[in-house]
Design a protein around this motif. Structure first.
Motif, mmCIF file in Angstrom:
data_model
loop_
_atom_site.group_PDB
_atom_site.id
_atom_site.type_symbol
_atom_site.label_atom_id
_atom_site.label_comp_id
_atom_site.label_asym_id
_atom_site.label_seq_id
_atom_site.Cartn_x
_atom_site.Cartn_y
_atom_site.Cartn_z
ATOM 1 N N LYS A 74 60.860 123.957 36.516
ATOM 2 C CA LYS A 74 61.824 125.196 37.189
ATOM 3 C C LYS A 74 61.151 125.982 38.431
ATOM 4 N N ASP A 76 62.516 129.390 40.200
ATOM 5 C CA ASP A 76 62.814 130.273 40.256
ATOM 6 C C ASP A 76 61.834 130.920 41.150
ATOM 7 N N ASP A 103 69.838 120.685 39.230
ATOM 8 C CA ASP A 103 70.451 122.111 39.241
ATOM 9 C C ASP A 103 69.936 123.516 38.962
ATOM 10 N N ASN A 104 69.106 123.438 38.509
ATOM 11 C CA ASN A 104 67.971 124.844 38.939
ATOM 12 C C ASN A 104 68.151 125.037 40.397
ATOM 13 N N LEU A 106 70.209 124.477 43.613
ATOM 14 C CA LEU A 106 71.653 123.989 43.086
ATOM 15 C C LEU A 106 71.334 125.399 43.409
ATOM 16 N N LYS A 107 71.210 126.228 41.890
ATOM 17 C CA LYS A 107 71.632 127.354 41.384
ATOM 18 C C LYS A 107 70.778 129.041 42.169
ATOM 19 N N ASN A 108 69.794 128.457 42.735
ATOM 20 C CA ASN A 108 68.549 128.976 43.207
ATOM 21 C C ASN A 108 69.119 129.103 45.245
ATOM 22 N N GLU A 110 72.566 128.643 45.626
ATOM 23 C CA GLU A 110 73.569 129.823 45.916
ATOM 24 C C GLU A 110 73.214 130.942 45.604
ATOM 25 N N LYS A 111 72.013 131.392 44.801
ATOM 26 C CA LYS A 111 72.114 132.748 44.919
ATOM 27 C C LYS A 111 70.898 133.577 46.295
#
Length: 128
Positions: A74, A76, A103-104, A106-108, A110-111
């Motif tokens: 991932k 992060d 997905d990971n 894309l989540k990052n 966004e953040k």
């Protein structure tokens, strides 16, 4: 200049990797992550050469500014430490067993911000 990131978990550089690197260079300064031995084993891949040898192999490819170990499948830690502007990856992770990594990312994004650029997967039946 934009900071561009891509990651490989490989013991060999093939045309697909070179395509990703060449595309990444169009966006800015390229950092390549080399998946650590521990992360590769957790991912169910067993390296045939050491992290150091894989990093040196990547360093020899023209157009790469930095090489680093990525200790997780991932992203992060990559986003927390590097804040990349662009992540480059093959489009082979849109579905199937790799989609959780996408997905990971894309989540990052966004953040932390940034963008994901997905390159059509390079399939060569002669590379196994």
């Amino acid at each position: 200049m934009k900071q561009v990131y891509t990651c490989f978990c490989t013991d060999v550089i093939h045309e697909g990797h070179l395509n990703l690197i060449n595309e990444a260079r169009k966006y800015g300064e390229v950092t390549v992550g080399v998946l650590s031995e521990r992360a590769m084993i957790r991912y169910d891949r067993f390296p045939t050469i050491s992290e150091e040898e894989r990093m040196e192999m990547i360093r020899k490819v023209p157009g790469i500014s930095h090489v680093r170990i990525q200790d997780s499948i991932k992203y992060d830690e990559v986003f927390e430490e590097l804040h990349p502007d662009v992540i480059i990856h093959g489009d082979n992770w849109k579905t199937g067993h790799l989609s959780f990594i996408r997905d990971n990312v894309l989540k990052n994004i966004e953040k932390y911000g940034g963008e994901l650029v997905e390159i059509p997967y390079t399939y060569n039946p002669n590379v196994k």
